[in-house]
Design a protein around this motif. Sequence first.
Motif, PDB file in Angstrom:
ATOM      1  N   VAL A   1       3.951   0.880  -5.574  1.00  0.00           N
ATOM      2  CA  VAL A   1       4.437   0.040  -6.676  1.00  0.00           C
ATOM      3  C   VAL A   1       4.724   0.934  -7.875  1.00  0.00           C
ATOM      4  CG1 VAL A   1       3.796  -1.779  -8.312  1.00  0.00           C
ATOM      5  CG2 VAL A   1       3.277  -2.039  -5.878  1.00  0.00           C
TER       6      VAL A   1
ATOM      7  N   GLU B   1       0.853  -1.195   0.000  1.00  0.00           N
ATOM      8  CA  GLU B   1       0.000   0.000   0.000  1.00  0.00           C
ATOM      9  C   GLU B   1       0.885   1.240   0.000  1.00  0.00           C
ATOM     10  OE1 GLU B   1      -3.246   1.163  -0.162  1.00  0.00           O
ATOM     11  OE2 GLU B   1      -2.304   3.111   0.186  1.00  0.00           O
TER      12      GLU B   1
ATOM     13  N   LEU C   1     -21.696   5.967   1.355  1.00  0.00           N
ATOM     14  CA  LEU C   1     -23.094   5.523   1.341  1.00  0.00           C
ATOM     15  C   LEU C   1     -23.117   4.106   0.767  1.00  0.00           C
ATOM     16  CD1 LEU C   1     -26.023   6.659   1.832  1.00  0.00           C
ATOM     17  CD2 LEU C   1     -26.168   6.871  -0.647  1.00  0.00           C
TER      18      LEU C   1
ATOM     19  N   ASP D   1     -12.017  -0.668  -8.276  1.00  0.00           N
ATOM     20  CA  ASP D   1     -11.810   0.491  -9.152  1.00  0.00           C
ATOM     21  C   ASP D   1     -10.706   0.227 -10.182  1.00  0.00           C
ATOM     22  OD1 ASP D   1     -13.776   1.872  -7.851  1.00  0.00           O
ATOM     23  OD2 ASP D   1     -12.521   3.585  -7.274  1.00  0.00           O
TER      24      ASP D   1
ATOM     25  N   ARG E   1     -16.053   5.724   6.512  1.00  0.00           N
ATOM     26  CA  ARG E   1     -15.312   4.995   5.472  1.00  0.00           C
ATOM     27  C   ARG E   1     -13.852   4.727   5.874  1.00  0.00           C
ATOM     28  NH1 ARG E   1     -14.346   4.115  -0.308  1.00  0.00           N
ATOM     29  NH2 ARG E   1     -12.518   2.826  -0.045  1.00  0.00           N
TER      30      ARG E   1
HETATM   31  C1  FAD Z   1     -16.215  11.548  -4.359  1.00  0.00           C
HETATM   32  C2  FAD Z   1     -16.461  10.052  -4.312  1.00  0.00           C
HETATM   33  C3  FAD Z   1     -17.553   9.574  -3.592  1.00  0.00           C
HETATM   34  C4  FAD Z   1     -17.801   8.197  -3.554  1.00  0.00           C
HETATM   35  N1  FAD Z   1     -18.860   7.756  -2.812  1.00  0.00           N
HETATM   36  C5  FAD Z   1     -19.124   6.429  -2.747  1.00  0.00           C
HETATM   37  C6  FAD Z   1     -20.200   5.950  -1.962  1.00  0.00           C
HETATM   38  O1  FAD Z   1     -20.918   6.728  -1.330  1.00  0.00           O
HETATM   39  N2  FAD Z   1     -20.426   4.612  -1.942  1.00  0.00           N
HETATM   40  C7  FAD Z   1     -19.646   3.727  -2.637  1.00  0.00           C
HETATM   41  O2  FAD Z   1     -19.916   2.507  -2.620  1.00  0.00           O
HETATM   42  N3  FAD Z   1     -18.602   4.166  -3.381  1.00  0.00           N
HETATM   43  C8  FAD Z   1     -18.309   5.480  -3.441  1.00  0.00           C
HETATM   44  N4  FAD Z   1     -17.240   5.918  -4.169  1.00  0.00           N
HETATM   45  C9  FAD Z   1     -16.412   4.933  -4.884  1.00  0.00           C
HETATM   46  C10 FAD Z   1     -15.516   4.170  -3.911  1.00  0.00           C
HETATM   47  O3  FAD Z   1     -14.769   5.084  -3.134  1.00  0.00           O
HETATM   48  C11 FAD Z   1     -14.573   3.236  -4.685  1.00  0.00           C
HETATM   49  O4  FAD Z   1     -15.296   2.553  -5.667  1.00  0.00           O
HETATM   50  C12 FAD Z   1     -13.897   2.244  -3.748  1.00  0.00           C
HETATM   51  O5  FAD Z   1     -13.017   2.909  -2.888  1.00  0.00           O
HETATM   52  C13 FAD Z   1     -13.130   1.194  -4.550  1.00  0.00           C
HETATM   53  O6  FAD Z   1     -12.306   0.427  -3.697  1.00  0.00           O
HETATM   54  P1  FAD Z   1     -10.895  -0.120  -4.233  1.00  0.00           P
HETATM   55  O7  FAD Z   1     -10.306  -0.887  -3.139  1.00  0.00           O
HETATM   56  O8  FAD Z   1     -11.077  -0.740  -5.562  1.00  0.00           O
HETATM   57  O9  FAD Z   1     -10.034   1.198  -4.530  1.00  0.00           O
HETATM   58  P2  FAD Z   1      -9.492   2.290  -3.507  1.00  0.00           P
HETATM   59  O10 FAD Z   1     -10.404   2.445  -2.360  1.00  0.00           O
HETATM   60  O11 FAD Z   1      -9.196   3.487  -4.347  1.00  0.00           O
HETATM   61  O12 FAD Z   1      -8.137   1.673  -2.963  1.00  0.00           O
HETATM   62  C14 FAD Z   1      -6.980   1.610  -3.780  1.00  0.00           C
HETATM   63  C15 FAD Z   1      -5.781   1.561  -2.866  1.00  0.00           C
HETATM   64  O13 FAD Z   1      -4.612   1.332  -3.660  1.00  0.00           O
HETATM   65  C16 FAD Z   1      -3.573   2.196  -3.230  1.00  0.00           C
HETATM   66  N5  FAD Z   1      -2.665   2.380  -4.371  1.00  0.00           N
HETATM   67  C17 FAD Z   1      -2.920   3.033  -5.524  1.00  0.00           C
HETATM   68  N6  FAD Z   1      -1.855   2.965  -6.346  1.00  0.00           N
HETATM   69  C18 FAD Z   1      -0.900   2.250  -5.691  1.00  0.00           C
HETATM   70  C19 FAD Z   1       0.418   1.842  -6.008  1.00  0.00           C
HETATM   71  N7  FAD Z   1       0.986   2.142  -7.188  1.00  0.00           N
HETATM   72  N8  FAD Z   1       1.106   1.122  -5.103  1.00  0.00           N
HETATM   73  C20 FAD Z   1       0.561   0.799  -3.914  1.00  0.00           C
HETATM   74  N9  FAD Z   1      -0.693   1.169  -3.543  1.00  0.00           N
HETATM   75  C21 FAD Z   1      -1.408   1.876  -4.427  1.00  0.00           C
HETATM   76  C22 FAD Z   1      -4.308   3.464  -2.797  1.00  0.00           C
HETATM   77  O14 FAD Z   1      -3.528   4.230  -1.911  1.00  0.00           O
HETATM   78  C23 FAD Z   1      -5.546   2.886  -2.134  1.00  0.00           C
HETATM   79  O15 FAD Z   1      -5.341   2.629  -0.768  1.00  0.00           O
HETATM   80  C24 FAD Z   1     -16.947   7.290  -4.241  1.00  0.00           C
HETATM   81  C25 FAD Z   1     -15.847   7.774  -4.940  1.00  0.00           C
HETATM   82  C26 FAD Z   1     -15.597   9.144  -4.980  1.00  0.00           C
HETATM   83  C27 FAD Z   1     -14.404   9.645  -5.749  1.00  0.00           C
END
Ligand code: FAD
Length: 409
Positions: free
Chosen positions: A118, A33, A47, A267, A94
Amino acid sequence: MLETDVIVVGAGPAGSMSAIQLRNYGLTVLVLEEHSTIGKPLHCSGLVTPRTLESAGLDHSLVLNEIKGAEIFVGDVKPLVLGNDVTRALVIDRVAFDKYLANQAVLNGAQLNLGHRVTHIENTPSGTTVVHANQKTFSSRILFGCDGWRSKVSSHLGNTKKDLIWCYGGEGVVPNHPKDTVRVYLDAEIAPNWFGWTIPIDNKRIRIGIGTTFGSPERKPIHLFNKLLKQYPTHFEGLNITSLSGGFIPLYTPQVIESRNSLLIGDAASHAKPTSGGGIYTALEGAKTAAETAYQALSSTQAGSIQLNSYHSAWSKTLGKELVRGSELRKVFMDLQSNNQLPTVINTLSIKPLKKMVHNYGDIDYPSALVNPILRAASAMIGPALQLSKMSRASLPLKRFVSQLASQK
Ligand SMILES: Cc1cc2nc3c(=O)[nH]c(=O)nc-3n(C[C@H](O)[C@H](O)[C@H](O)COP(=O)(O)OP(=O)(O)OC[C@H]3O[C@@H](n4cnc5c(N)ncnc54)[C@H](O)[C@@H]3O)c2cc1C
């Protein structure tokens, strides 16, 4: 060089749930991370559906508020007011949510390296993957890309196309916001191709945001955010903003999500819902599918000949299917918004039988569940065979709405 079964890049919901599940299958896991604190910086309104908490294996301890309804605004049309006494969604802490999941992963035996960004990924001839982070190298048999919308692992797999929603917003204190109701703003000039929102955290505090696709400078979300505050002065009277930030949501677009020894989750795979932008539930569920795929691949093959190609098909049979339908619904929405048809849709959905359908079948995680009942109800209202030619002029936008839904079904 440390060698593990799976390296997981990113410790958001996708990464931590992947690590939890991979450990449940007995695999060795290293999570890298980039940040030194889990969950920060925060770019999320938090939410989620009650189903999401279940998927995370969490009780209600991180729930800040329960949402039972929605008020939907467009221009000066009477808002569509939805909801009853059923809890439809939960507002969560969150940051604490991400911390909880990362902690569970560590308790399950995953190694978590914070402060490890990374920067470079290589595939070796022997089939392993070598990852560079923090001037060190790590290797694994399988790589999980859980690194969010700007995913390095996704680029490594050759993905270039994304459908990004550019957001701006934060938190504030406001005297007059209903405690159990979210507000959604659909005006084309405030949130082109997307929407604005407010989500109550308690009696006083709200999360507030706006999103749009990329466009001209005046479409910058910070300008749209200010427009939203001006356009609905009574909603924001006395607002005291306590925090603000930007963020990006990668709406579902077809991507390469698997390769010989890498998988993308959450994501990083562009798995945010095209109708609401929510991505936590899909990230958690994607992690479960991916972990099972990795386990099966590692238990049925020898090093160097891993087969991960069942991930895409397994995902397509479950939530992947819903994401495809969601992107069709988004096209309908964008067409209606750009053609200024949303006021009519709001008026139409305010009709009692349709509203009842929304209450009965509306589901933030599975929005397509509403399409068939709406079509049936609309069809009953405007003629069994959708005799669109006989509709009055006033019903023309409804005809368009129904035909679009029917064609995208
Ligand atoms: C303004 C906004 C509001 C939102 N509201 C909602 C909501 O109300 N409800 C909902 O369900 N979703 C919401 N979302 C979407 C939600 O936040 C994401 O879909 C969710 O966080 C996806 O989880 P994830 O683990 O795929 O990615 P992330 O939560 O983005 O986690 C990715 C992780 O990878 C790490 N990372 C990135 N690149 C590297 C690298 N090169 N090396 C090491 N680590 C790295 C980051 O630091 C992070 O910790 C919202 C998004 C935004 C922008």
